[in-house]
Motif scaffolding. Structure first.
Motif, short mmCIF file in Angstrom:
data_model
loop_
_atom_site.label_atom_id
_atom_site.label_comp_id
_atom_site.label_asym_id
_atom_site.label_seq_id
_atom_site.Cartn_x
_atom_site.Cartn_y
_atom_site.Cartn_z
N SER A 109 0.84 -1.21 0.00
CA SER A 109 0.00 0.00 0.00
C SER A 109 0.87 1.26 0.00
O SER A 109 0.47 2.31 -0.48
CB SER A 109 -0.93 -0.01 1.21
OG SER A 109 -0.17 -0.07 2.40
N GLU A 110 2.11 1.12 0.50
CA GLU A 110 3.00 2.29 0.58
C GLU A 110 4.11 2.30 -0.47
O GLU A 110 4.61 3.35 -0.83
CB GLU A 110 3.68 2.31 1.96
CG GLU A 110 2.72 2.52 3.10
CD GLU A 110 3.37 2.20 4.45
OE1 GLU A 110 4.58 1.96 4.48
OE2 GLU A 110 2.63 2.19 5.45
N LEU A 111 4.51 1.10 -0.94
CA LEU A 111 5.67 1.01 -1.84
C LEU A 111 5.40 0.08 -3.01
O LEU A 111 4.53 -0.78 -2.95
CB LEU A 111 6.87 0.44 -1.06
CG LEU A 111 7.41 1.25 0.11
CD1 LEU A 111 8.35 0.40 0.94
CD2 LEU A 111 8.14 2.48 -0.38
N LYS A 112 6.21 0.24 -4.07
CA LYS A 112 6.21 -0.69 -5.21
C LYS A 112 7.53 -1.45 -5.16
O LYS A 112 8.55 -0.89 -4.76
CB LYS A 112 6.14 0.08 -6.53
CG LYS A 112 4.78 0.68 -6.82
CD LYS A 112 4.72 1.26 -8.23
CE LYS A 112 5.70 2.40 -8.40
NZ LYS A 112 5.48 3.20 -9.59
N ASP A 165 0.69 6.40 -10.46
CA ASP A 165 0.91 5.71 -9.19
C ASP A 165 2.01 6.47 -8.45
O ASP A 165 3.17 6.48 -8.87
CB ASP A 165 1.34 4.26 -9.48
CG ASP A 165 1.42 3.43 -8.21
OD1 ASP A 165 1.46 4.00 -7.11
OD2 ASP A 165 1.46 2.19 -8.33
N GLN A 166 1.65 7.12 -7.37
CA GLN A 166 2.62 7.96 -6.66
C GLN A 166 3.40 7.24 -5.56
O GLN A 166 4.16 7.85 -4.81
CB GLN A 166 1.89 9.19 -6.06
CG GLN A 166 1.66 10.29 -7.09
CD GLN A 166 2.98 10.90 -7.59
OE1 GLN A 166 3.82 11.35 -6.83
NE2 GLN A 166 3.18 10.86 -8.91
N ARG A 167 3.24 5.90 -5.47
CA ARG A 167 4.01 5.16 -4.46
C ARG A 167 5.48 5.15 -4.87
O ARG A 167 5.80 4.90 -6.03
CB ARG A 167 3.53 3.71 -4.37
CG ARG A 167 2.16 3.54 -3.74
CD ARG A 167 1.74 2.08 -3.76
NE ARG A 167 1.74 1.55 -5.12
CZ ARG A 167 1.65 0.26 -5.42
NH1 ARG A 167 1.58 -0.64 -4.48
NH2 ARG A 167 1.65 -0.15 -6.68
N THR A 215 9.27 3.56 -5.21
CA THR A 215 9.73 2.20 -5.48
C THR A 215 10.84 1.85 -4.51
O THR A 215 11.75 2.65 -4.27
CB THR A 215 10.27 2.11 -6.93
OG1 THR A 215 9.22 2.50 -7.81
CG2 THR A 215 10.73 0.71 -7.29
#
Length: 197
Positions: A20-23, A56-58, A60
């Motif tokens: 939910s926070e990172l890719k 997608d603003q998460r 990486t």
């Protein structure tokens, strides 16, 4: 504070964050079971912000290996592996090389029954395709789970490239399903890699 000082060393299987926070980037993988991102190699964890115009603003998360580490298997790469165990529905192997480069960490691969060859998948017999000790050329399909990569030998140029017979001879391929012992003349079943591919 320099960039390197805040980099944190992680090892395979270590939690890097939640989806939910990172890719997941290089050296990391996403587990759908618990929606968590894990490290797939030993190295330094780094967070790369998403481009301003990305939908997608998460950010990486990536793990970059330190220089001492050899090659790392990635989906799409061709590897050389030694078969360690053959079961009814799959074979496990230790990955030794990624392309021409040898690996320095231990990577395990699994060849599932459906990934042995492209045709007549339902008729594949694992014990007639591989034996422990065989050297195979395989394609990395995916990271599988935290313990092993999924490998495929379904293309003609993939499969057993080197095998030792029960008599200890270096077997010679005589067809794409058979290899012969030069010492005894005994023929054994294998999923043979096409030579000269």
């Amino acid at each position: 504070m320099k960039e390197d000082e805040k980099k944190e060393l992680v090892t395979p299987g270590e939690v890097l964050g939640t989806a939910s926070e990172l890719k997941a980037g290089k050296g990391a993988y996403f587990s759908a079971n618990d929606k968590t991102i894990y490290a797939s190699l030993t190295g330094f964890r780094s967070i790369i912000p998403a481009p301003i115009d990305a939908t997608d603003q998460r950010p990486t998360v990536e793990v970059t290996g330190h220089k001492a580490h050899g090659a790392v298997p990635e989906p799409g790469s061709v590897v050389i592996a030694r078969i360690t165990k053959v079961m009814a529905r799959m074979a496990s192997a230790d990955i030794m090389c990624v392309g021409p480069k040898s690996v320095r960490e231990k990577f395990t691969g699994i060849i599932r029954q459906q990934d042995v060859r492209a045709t007549e998948i339902d008729k594949v017999e694992m014990h007639a395709s591989f034996h422990p000790g065989d050297i195979v050329r395989a394609l990395v399909l995916s990271l599988g789970d935290a313990r092993a990569y999924y490998l495929s030998t379904a293309k003609n140029e993939l499969g057993v490239v080197s095998a030792e017979s029960s008599a200890g001879g270096e077997m010679v391929p005589i067809s794409w399903t058979e290899m012969q012992c030069p010492l005894t003349g005994q023929i054994e079943q294998r999923k043979v890699a096409k030579v000269g591919a």
